[in-house]
Write a protein that holds these residues in place. Structure first.
Motif, PDB file in Angstrom:
ATOM      1  N   MET B   1      44.396  55.168  23.982  1.00 27.26           N
ATOM      2  CA  MET B   1      43.073  55.131  24.497  1.00 27.26           C
ATOM      3  C   MET B   1      42.282  56.199  23.679  1.00 27.26           C
ATOM      4  O   MET B   1      42.021  57.371  24.151  1.00 27.26           O
ATOM      5  N   ILE B  58      39.451  52.199  26.296  1.00 27.22           N
ATOM      6  CA  ILE B  58      39.239  52.140  27.749  1.00 27.22           C
ATOM      7  C   ILE B  58      37.818  51.575  28.163  1.00 27.22           C
ATOM      8  O   ILE B  58      36.740  52.313  27.699  1.00 27.22           O
ATOM      9  N   SER B  83      42.186  49.040  28.079  1.00 26.67           N
ATOM     10  CA  SER B  83      42.596  49.168  29.343  1.00 26.67           C
ATOM     11  C   SER B  83      41.172  49.435  30.065  1.00 26.67           C
ATOM     12  O   SER B  83      40.275  49.312  29.490  1.00 26.67           O
ATOM     13  N   THR B  84      41.135  49.209  31.494  1.00 25.70           N
ATOM     14  CA  THR B  84      40.023  49.325  32.112  1.00 25.70           C
ATOM     15  C   THR B  84      40.071  50.239  33.408  1.00 25.70           C
ATOM     16  O   THR B  84      41.200  50.715  33.751  1.00 25.70           O
ATOM     17  N   SER B  85      39.194  50.666  33.839  1.00 19.67           N
ATOM     18  CA  SER B  85      38.888  51.414  34.931  1.00 19.67           C
ATOM     19  C   SER B  85      37.511  51.246  35.435  1.00 19.67           C
ATOM     20  O   SER B  85      36.574  52.157  35.365  1.00 19.67           O
ATOM     21  N   LYS B 127      32.904  60.970  37.575  1.00 20.17           N
ATOM     22  CA  LYS B 127      34.355  61.760  37.966  1.00 20.17           C
ATOM     23  C   LYS B 127      35.385  61.219  37.033  1.00 20.17           C
ATOM     24  O   LYS B 127      36.102  61.774  36.508  1.00 20.17           O
ATOM     25  N   ARG B 128      35.485  59.814  36.960  1.00 24.32           N
ATOM     26  CA  ARG B 128      36.625  59.151  36.073  1.00 24.32           C
ATOM     27  C   ARG B 128      36.265  59.397  34.910  1.00 24.32           C
ATOM     28  O   ARG B 128      37.363  59.623  34.161  1.00 24.32           O
ATOM     29  N   ILE B 131      37.721  62.660  33.516  1.00 21.90           N
ATOM     30  CA  ILE B 131      38.971  62.648  33.283  1.00 21.90           C
ATOM     31  C   ILE B 131      39.537  61.772  32.066  1.00 21.90           C
ATOM     32  O   ILE B 131      40.429  62.389  31.220  1.00 21.90           O
ATOM     33  N   PHE B 132      38.871  60.675  31.735  1.00 22.55           N
ATOM     34  CA  PHE B 132      39.254  59.977  30.526  1.00 22.55           C
ATOM     35  C   PHE B 132      38.817  60.407  29.352  1.00 22.55           C
ATOM     36  O   PHE B 132      39.488  60.294  28.444  1.00 22.55           O
ATOM     37  N   SER B 134      39.476  63.295  28.307  1.00 18.33           N
ATOM     38  CA  SER B 134      40.594  64.257  28.070  1.00 18.33           C
ATOM     39  C   SER B 134      41.500  63.326  27.022  1.00 18.33           C
ATOM     40  O   SER B 134      42.218  63.979  26.256  1.00 18.33           O
ATOM     41  N   ARG B 135      41.412  62.045  26.866  1.00 21.75           N
ATOM     42  CA  ARG B 135      42.237  61.410  25.956  1.00 21.75           C
ATOM     43  C   ARG B 135      41.519  60.650  25.019  1.00 21.75           C
ATOM     44  O   ARG B 135      42.125  59.796  24.423  1.00 21.75           O
TER      45      ARG B 135
END
Lengths: 148, 320
Positions: B1, B58, B83-85, B127-128, B131-132, B134-135
């Motif tokens: 990612m 992502i 990847s997905t979110s 918010k997500r 988090i993402f 960080s990667r």
């Protein structure tokens, strides 16, 4: 075949401070039976499933009953549901969570699912960071294709 | 990612290849191969182009209703590198329609506005995103916004990424640029001038207008600005100067769909694979990718070798 080959590459997750109400909203809108709970660097620290939330809401003797008609006070269920709505998911999630590495063999994952009666398991990399989710349907499909 | 692509207003792209298309006439499409349905929206397209180049990404954003689920299902089939979110909302994700006429070399596009995104959905996405981050090493912010959102959203996303030391690429229409840049300038900006040749509120007509606009974007804090000029050329500005990148080749207009996304993805790839690359080289690689894209069918993204093959057809001229 390995988990990497069949997992769902959706990394939707929540943090431990997310409210139970919001977690349910996300699960409902994305048709999920459970959702990984992650730290700020995406390490999986828990898993919140429908079962975890149901367990928190229904009276503890519920699992011993054969029918909901035996529950003497349905209001208790409703009261509990309202009570936990704004609580953090960390209070109800399963932790430590059951996770599988992306390189794990599917037979191993199938065994875990059967033993723990889980519908979905978060998939992590070597650092324990979320990379996807594997569910029962993924495993069954692979089995029917003779690829387990 | 390695890369986060943000698509706040995705679309299910429907493409129809119709020979000799005319308005006010009934057209019957003879073959299913001439009707395509694919996940779209500029950020998603960049993820697809990055996957062609072997880069993990992502794709995040907002999806809505039944159309949103179809889009996600189609996207998840494309590559294990994506990847997905997505945050899901009730209102339907939009559908964008493109009519490609290979005989008359025309491309007709009809883009819908998209659903209204409520604050709680946007907050959840932010918010997500944090988090993402960080990667990820790079972030791509591109495309239109839902009707109730404004350019400041892009500014907030860019600022959050920059605060964590990530590189930010932005391709958005002029209506969002000023508000976004007031909050945070991205590292690389490519104003989307497909609809209107307007940058920072000024109509661009002459070559000098384009040069001035690109210089202004660099003055506002962008490390590089790339503005499409007369379809097949680009003006590139950095703190070191201004260049014109062009090609002697004729461009197939009906294959332009997705060329901007291929451009953006290739710049990300170049920055990612050769972090010390000169910015002009990054832009040139992006240009070569867009050129390679125009040799392919609609929305098919170019492979690495095809991009490299097009580098010899790029001409670079220093303007300032």
């Amino acid at each position: 075949m390995r988990v990497y080959d069949i997992m769902v590459r959706d990394v939707t997750a929540v943090t431990k401070d997310e409210t139970v109400g919001n977690v349910l909203k996300i699960m409902s809108s994305q048709l999920l039976a459970g959702i990984p709970v992650v730290s700020e660097d995406m390490r999986v620290i828990g898993f919140a499933s429908e079962n975890d939330i149901i367990k928190a809401v229904v009276p503890s003797y519920f699992s011993l009953l054969q029918s909901t008609s035996f529950i003497p006070d349905m209001n208790q269920f409703l009261r509990n549901a309202i009570l936990i709505k704004d609580k953090p998911i960390s209070e109800y999630m399963t932790h430590p969570p059951i996770v599988v590495n992306e390189n794990a063999m599917l037979v191993h994952v199938a065994d875990i699912m059967i033993r723990h009666n889980t519908k979905a398991i978060p998939v992590v990399d070597d650092q324990g960071r979320l990379v996807g989710v594997v569910n029962r349907t993924n495993i069954l499909k692979a089995a029917m294709e003779g690829a387990l | 990612m390695k890369v986060i692509t943000v698509t706040l207003n995705p679309a299910l792209d429907r493409e129809f290849v119709i020979e000799d298309f005319h308005i006010n006439e009934l057209h019957r499409v003879a073959h299913y191969r001439d009707i395509m349905m694919s996940p779209g929206g500029k950020g998603i397209n960049v993820s697809i182009a990055l996957a062609k180049l072997g880069v993990q990404s992502i794709a995040i954003g907002i999806l809505g209703g039944y159309v949103g689920r179809v889009l996600l299902a189609e996207l998840s089939k494309l590559s294990p590198l994506i990847s997905t979110s997505f945050v899901h909302i009730d209102q339907e994700t939009r559908e964008n329609i493109s009519i490609i006429d290979p005989r008359n070399h025309t491309l007709t596009e009809i883009n819908s506005p998209g659903p209204v995104v409520e604050k709680h959905a946007l907050d959840l996405l932010l918010k997500r995103y944090e988090i993402f981050l960080s990667r990820a090493e790079m972030v791509v912010l591109s495309g239109s916004l839902p009707p109730n959102l404004h350019g400041d959203v892009y500014g907030v996303l860019a600022k959050t990424a920059k605060q964590r030391g990530k590189q930010v690429f932005m391709e958005v229409a002029d209506q969002y640029i000023k508000l976004a840049l007031q909050i945070q300038a991205p590292d690389i900006i490519k104003p989307d001038v497909r609809e209107k040749s307007v940058v920072l509120g000024k109509e661009l007509a002459t070559l000098d207008d384009y040069v001035q606009a690109a210089i202004e974007l660099v003055k506002m804090g962008c490390k590089m600005a790339v503005i499409s000029y007369q379809i097949k050329s680009d003006i590139v500005a950095t703190t070191d100067g201004v260049w014109l990148i062009t090609t002697p080749l004729d461009i197939e207009i009906s294959n332009l769909l997705g060329a901007g996304d291929a451009y953006m993805a290739a710049m990300v790839y170049k920055k990612f694979s050769s972090p010390n690359s000169d910015l002009l080289e990054v832009a040139k690689f992006g240009y070569a990718a867009a050129l390679a894209k125009t040799k392919k069918l609609p929305k098919q993204m170019p492979e690495y070798d095809e991009i490299v093959g097009c580098l010899q057809d790029c001409q670079v001229e220093k303007l300032r």
